[in-house]
Design a protein around this motif. Structure first.
Motif, mmCIF file in Angstrom:
data_model
loop_
_atom_site.group_PDB
_atom_site.id
_atom_site.type_symbol
_atom_site.label_atom_id
_atom_site.label_comp_id
_atom_site.label_asym_id
_atom_site.label_seq_id
_atom_site.Cartn_x
_atom_site.Cartn_y
_atom_site.Cartn_z
ATOM 1 N N LEU A 60 0.824 -1.205 0.000
ATOM 2 C CA LEU A 60 0.000 0.000 0.000
ATOM 3 C C LEU A 60 0.858 1.256 0.000
ATOM 4 O O LEU A 60 0.452 2.297 -0.538
ATOM 5 N N PHE A 61 2.043 1.195 0.594
ATOM 6 C CA PHE A 61 2.927 2.350 0.669
ATOM 7 C C PHE A 61 3.956 2.343 -0.465
ATOM 8 O O PHE A 61 4.262 3.387 -1.031
ATOM 9 N N ILE A 62 4.493 1.145 -0.777
ATOM 10 C CA ILE A 62 5.578 1.083 -1.750
ATOM 11 C C ILE A 62 5.059 1.172 -3.179
ATOM 12 O O ILE A 62 5.683 1.809 -4.037
ATOM 13 N N GLY A 63 3.916 0.548 -3.480
ATOM 14 C CA GLY A 63 3.404 0.532 -4.849
ATOM 15 C C GLY A 63 3.199 1.915 -5.451
ATOM 16 O O GLY A 63 3.722 2.213 -6.539
ATOM 17 N N PRO A 64 2.451 2.818 -4.796
ATOM 18 C CA PRO A 64 2.279 4.155 -5.374
ATOM 19 C C PRO A 64 3.584 4.926 -5.508
ATOM 20 O O PRO A 64 3.756 5.699 -6.458
ATOM 21 N N VAL A 65 4.513 4.723 -4.569
ATOM 22 C CA VAL A 65 5.792 5.446 -4.646
ATOM 23 C C VAL A 65 6.591 5.003 -5.866
ATOM 24 O O VAL A 65 7.150 5.830 -6.595
ATOM 25 N N VAL A 66 6.630 3.698 -6.126
ATOM 26 C CA VAL A 66 7.388 3.195 -7.275
ATOM 27 C C VAL A 66 6.829 3.759 -8.577
ATOM 28 O O VAL A 66 7.574 4.251 -9.444
ATOM 29 N N LEU A 67 5.505 3.722 -8.727
ATOM 30 C CA LEU A 67 4.907 4.248 -9.956
ATOM 31 C C LEU A 67 5.049 5.765 -10.046
ATOM 32 O O LEU A 67 5.241 6.304 -11.140
ATOM 33 N N ALA A 68 4.952 6.449 -8.908
ATOM 34 C CA ALA A 68 5.091 7.908 -8.933
ATOM 35 C C ALA A 68 6.495 8.326 -9.341
ATOM 36 O O ALA A 68 6.669 9.244 -10.158
ATOM 37 N N VAL A 69 7.502 7.649 -8.799
ATOM 38 C CA VAL A 69 8.884 7.960 -9.176
ATOM 39 C C VAL A 69 9.104 7.683 -10.665
ATOM 40 O O VAL A 69 9.689 8.500 -11.388
ATOM 41 N N SER A 70 8.637 6.542 -11.135
ATOM 42 C CA SER A 70 8.795 6.213 -12.556
ATOM 43 C C SER A 70 8.073 7.225 -13.435
ATOM 44 O O SER A 70 8.596 7.647 -14.479
ATOM 45 N N TYR A 71 6.881 7.625 -13.010
ATOM 46 C CA TYR A 71 6.108 8.598 -13.790
ATOM 47 C C TYR A 71 6.829 9.942 -13.886
ATOM 48 O O TYR A 71 6.920 10.549 -14.962
ATOM 49 N N ARG A 72 7.363 10.407 -12.764
ATOM 50 C CA ARG A 72 8.053 11.691 -12.774
ATOM 51 C C ARG A 72 9.325 11.637 -13.622
ATOM 52 O O ARG A 72 9.651 12.582 -14.350
ATOM 53 N N LEU A 73 10.054 10.529 -13.556
ATOM 54 C CA LEU A 73 11.284 10.415 -14.335
ATOM 55 C C LEU A 73 10.975 10.343 -15.828
ATOM 56 O O LEU A 73 11.646 10.986 -16.646
ATOM 57 N N VAL A 74 9.977 9.559 -16.213
ATOM 58 C CA VAL A 74 9.611 9.470 -17.630
ATOM 59 C C VAL A 74 9.099 10.810 -18.137
ATOM 60 O O VAL A 74 9.416 11.236 -19.262
ATOM 61 N N SER A 75 8.302 11.514 -17.310
ATOM 62 C CA SER A 75 7.796 12.829 -17.720
ATOM 63 C C SER A 75 8.935 13.815 -17.931
ATOM 64 O O SER A 75 8.937 14.572 -18.911
ATOM 65 N N ALA A 76 9.923 13.797 -17.024
ATOM 66 C CA ALA A 76 11.062 14.701 -17.190
ATOM 67 C C ALA A 76 11.864 14.361 -18.438
ATOM 68 O O ALA A 76 12.334 15.249 -19.158
ATOM 69 N N TRP A 77 12.009 13.077 -18.736
ATOM 70 C CA TRP A 77 12.754 12.662 -19.929
ATOM 71 C C TRP A 77 12.022 13.064 -21.204
ATOM 72 O O TRP A 77 12.615 13.539 -22.159
ATOM 73 N N VAL A 78 10.694 12.905 -21.225
ATOM 74 C CA VAL A 78 9.907 13.273 -22.411
ATOM 75 C C VAL A 78 9.910 14.779 -22.614
ATOM 76 O O VAL A 78 10.027 15.277 -23.746
ATOM 77 N N ASN A 79 9.817 15.553 -21.537
ATOM 78 C CA ASN A 79 9.747 17.007 -21.657
ATOM 79 C C ASN A 79 11.073 17.643 -22.063
ATOM 80 O O ASN A 79 11.107 18.843 -22.364
ATOM 81 N N GLU A 80 12.145 16.863 -22.063
ATOM 82 C CA GLU A 80 13.415 17.411 -22.541
ATOM 83 C C GLU A 80 13.381 17.678 -24.047
ATOM 84 O O GLU A 80 14.131 18.515 -24.546
ATOM 85 N N ALA A 81 12.533 16.979 -24.765
ATOM 86 C CA ALA A 81 12.394 17.200 -26.207
ATOM 87 C C ALA A 81 11.263 18.169 -26.475
ATOM 88 O O ALA A 81 10.247 18.155 -25.765
#
Length: 366
Positions: free
Chosen positions: A328-349
């Motif tokens: 319940l605590f780890i699952g949302p954190v893992v997806l949130a971190v992945s989401y933020r990293l992918v968003s930052a990578w996509v927004n570089e272009a």
């Protein structure tokens, strides 16, 4: 002058890579029992690090005293309540499962209070009993086995109390160590990220920390406040197994489904049993608790740290299935971190500036 071509020894490279891979796998194998506890502790420390700094300033700049205070607070405000809630789930599991699985115990209510509704009460009451007499009992008989399976699954998830408490103790231990050496650990992680991907790696670590804090404060704290207030309302109104229902309410709040999935059936049960006074009180209290997240969550998450609802919901359900209650605590954190990293990578272009029709015309053969 021609430089001599460097010759590579292929067997040396292969055996070197193989040795490194074996060491990495062996290291993860050794620390595997502690990974979940350390990940949980890292999330807690990142989310509460500003609190540690404030406590340290209040205690004359003594880090050791601040670590002691924060560790005691973790035990009193986090580990101890969760342990009591999980113990309550296990204690109340046997009568609930036996009651749900016993034929004839799950009956359709009469709902006599419907007659008291002005103008439409008698019509609604007669329509309800007409529905019951024409197939409602058969519907209950078909649905009852699924109720039993669902209750058994939830109890099985909560029955891993020993492993869950071990993770709680590991979380407290690792949290105390991270509180004491937080700056050094953070700098080591950033240094490793810079070694892997230079400035982009450092930015990824900082984004991950922001995502963890957003989930911890905006989701978990909001769910904890709503479930505690809802549980107080259930206990005051005299609802049976209020502690167990509070656990389920916390799970629903973390999943962004809200506390009303527990509070509304409790209100209906009070009216059904004829206790209209406490039913009305719980109804008003439920309106306050159910709308609290609309004000509390934005204040905690702040600007720019909001996360999609589907991401939180997927993280909670997937984490619960993969890791049990700690998910319940780890699952949302893992997806949130992945989401933020992918968003930052996509927004570089830069965004595409050409219209779709023009791209299609350019690709067509002349």
């Amino acid at each position: 002058m021609t430089q001599p071509q460097r010759r590579y020894d292929l067997p040396t490279i292969i055996f070197g890579v193989l040795f490194i891979a074996i060491m990495i796998v062996a290291s993860f194998w050794v620390v595997q029992p502690f990974i979940l506890g350390f990940a949980w502790a890292g999330m807690v420390v990142i989310a509460t690090w500003p609190v540690l700094i404030k406590v340290q300033h209040m205690l004359w700049g003594r880090r050791s005293l601040a670590v002691l205070v924060m560790t005691i607070l973790l035990i009193l405000l986090f580990v101890l309540p969760i342990s009591l809630l999980v113990s309550s789930v296990v204690d109340n599991s046997t009568p609930i499962v036996s009651w749900v699985n016993t034929p004839g115990k799950l009956n359709i209510p009469e709902l006599e209070w419907l007659r008291a509704i002005p103008l439409i009460g008698d019509r609604v009451y007669n329509s309800y009993h007409l529905l019951v007499s024409t197939g409602g009992a058969a519907l209950i008989a078909k649905v009852q086995p699924y109720f039993g399976q669902t209750a058994t699954w939830f109890v099985a998830q909560a029955a891993h109390i020993g492993r869950f408490l071990v993770h709680c103790m590991l979380m407290v231990l690792f949290s105390a160590l991270l509180y004491a050496r937080g700056e050094q650990v953070g700098m080591a992680i950033r240094h490793f990220a810079v070694r892997l991907a230079a400035g982009r790696g450092d930015a990824a670590v900082l984004l991950a920390g922001q995502a963890i804090r957003a989930v911890a404060l905006g989701v978990v704290v909001t769910a904890l406040v709503q479930s505690v207030l809802g549980g107080i309302g259930l206990a005051v109104a005299g609802i049976p197994a209020a502690t167990l229902l509070t656990v389920l309410m916390f799970m629903f709040c973390v999943a962004q489904l809200g506390p009303l999935l527990i509070l509304i059936p409790a209100i209906i049960w009070l009216y059904w049993t004829g206790d209209t006074t406490w039913g009305t009180v719980l109804l008003i209290w439920s309106c306050v608790v159910g709308t609290l997240d609309n004000f509390l969550r934005p204040a905690l998450i702040r600007m720019g740290a909001d996360l999609p609802l589907i991401l939180i919901l997927s993280g909670v359900i997937g984490g619960l299935l993969a890791f049990g209650m700690i998910g319940l605590f780890i699952g949302p954190v893992v997806l949130a971190v992945s989401y933020r990293l992918v968003s930052a990578w996509v927004n570089e272009a830069p965004e595409p500036a050409v219209e779709q029709q023009e791209v299609t015309e350019d690709r067509e053969p002349s």
